[in-house]
Write a protein that holds these residues in place. Structure first.
Motif, PDB file in Angstrom:
ATOM      1  N   GLU A  66       0.852  -1.174   0.000  1.00  7.99           N
ATOM      2  CA  GLU A  66       0.000   0.000   0.000  1.00  7.99           C
ATOM      3  C   GLU A  66       0.897   1.236   0.000  1.00  7.99           C
ATOM      4  OE1 GLU A  66      -3.152   1.868   3.087  1.00  7.99           O
ATOM      5  OE2 GLU A  66      -3.238  -0.290   2.766  1.00  7.99           O
ATOM      6  N   PHE A  67       0.492   2.220  -0.775  1.00  5.49           N
ATOM      7  CA  PHE A  67       1.241   3.468  -0.799  1.00  5.49           C
ATOM      8  C   PHE A  67       0.476   4.511  -0.010  1.00  5.49           C
ATOM      9  CE2 PHE A  67       2.633   1.507  -4.863  1.00  5.49           C
ATOM     10  CZ  PHE A  67       3.978   1.445  -4.585  1.00  5.49           C
ATOM     11  N   LYS A  68       1.179   5.216   0.863  1.00 11.81           N
ATOM     12  CA  LYS A  68       0.553   6.286   1.637  1.00 11.81           C
ATOM     13  C   LYS A  68       0.375   7.495   0.725  1.00 11.81           C
ATOM     14  CE  LYS A  68       2.317   4.817   6.064  1.00 11.81           C
ATOM     15  NZ  LYS A  68       3.034   5.179   7.268  1.00 11.81           N
ATOM     16  N   PRO A  69      -0.638   8.325   1.004  1.00 11.94           N
ATOM     17  CA  PRO A  69      -0.810   9.541   0.199  1.00 11.94           C
ATOM     18  C   PRO A  69       0.473  10.368   0.213  1.00 11.94           C
ATOM     19  CG  PRO A  69      -2.714   9.203   1.600  1.00 11.94           C
ATOM     20  CD  PRO A  69      -1.680   8.191   2.020  1.00 11.94           C
ATOM     21  N   LYS A  70       0.796  10.919  -0.935  1.00  8.97           N
ATOM     22  CA  LYS A  70       2.005  11.736  -1.062  1.00  8.97           C
ATOM     23  C   LYS A  70       1.623  13.047  -1.719  1.00  8.97           C
ATOM     24  CE  LYS A  70       6.755  11.757  -2.651  1.00  8.97           C
ATOM     25  NZ  LYS A  70       7.243  12.556  -1.590  1.00  8.97           N
TER      26      LYS A  70
ATOM     27  N   MET B 210     -10.425   9.553   6.099  1.00  7.57           N
ATOM     28  CA  MET B 210      -9.200   9.618   6.894  1.00  7.57           C
ATOM     29  C   MET B 210      -8.391  10.882   6.560  1.00  7.57           C
ATOM     30  SD  MET B 210      -5.932   7.038   6.827  1.00  7.57           S
ATOM     31  CE  MET B 210      -5.360   7.718   5.283  1.00  7.57           C
ATOM     32  N   LEU B 211      -8.452  11.295   5.298  1.00  3.32           N
ATOM     33  CA  LEU B 211      -7.724  12.481   4.864  1.00  3.32           C
ATOM     34  C   LEU B 211      -8.495  13.773   5.131  1.00  3.32           C
ATOM     35  CD1 LEU B 211      -6.332  11.179   1.464  1.00  3.32           C
ATOM     36  CD2 LEU B 211      -5.037  11.615   3.553  1.00  3.32           C
ATOM     37  N   GLY B 212      -9.699  13.629   5.691  1.00  3.43           N
ATOM     38  CA  GLY B 212     -10.502  14.805   6.008  1.00  3.43           C
ATOM     39  C   GLY B 212     -11.259  15.374   4.821  1.00  3.43           C
TER      40      GLY B 212
END
Length: 114
Positions: free
Chosen positions: A2-6, A103-105
């Motif tokens: 999984e890649f975290k948001p960047k 999760m990212l709002g």
């Protein structure tokens, strides 16, 4: 995997890559069957390991673009539970992308375009 948001900043614009799915069931040979191995000249970027049969990672993702005036969500459109009979990897997929947005709002009211 999984890649975290960047998030990337370009001038006064923020661009965030939000991973939707990561596929690792591919090799370079399966993606590019006519690949000419002799033409490979740059082994520093890991391309030689892909030819040896190690997985190649492909991802689909959404892009969130924030400018001074707008917040834009660019989505792949592949979506969950959709019919993709000719692409088994995406056929009736189900990824928690909405949970990721929360999760990212993110919420729909803050988007000017999507």
């Amino acid at each position: 995997m999984e890649f975290k948001p960047k998030t990337y900043t370009v001038g006064d614009v923020e661009v965030t890559r939000i991973s939707e799915s990561v596929l690792d069931g591919f090799t370079l040979a399966s993606l590019l069957p006519d690949w000419n191995k002799k033409s490979l000249t740059n082994e520093k970027n890991g391309v030689s390991s892909l030819i040896s049969g190690e997985p190649a990672f492909l991802s689909t993702h959404t892009w969130l673009v924030k400018t001074r005036k707008h917040t834009i969500l660019l989505d792949t459109g592949a979506g969950n539970d959709k019919e993709h009979p000719f692409t088994s990897y995406f056929h009736h997929q189900h990824h928690p992308i909405l949970k990721t947005y929360i999760m990212l709002g993110l919420n729909r009211k803050m988007l000017t375009t999507f």
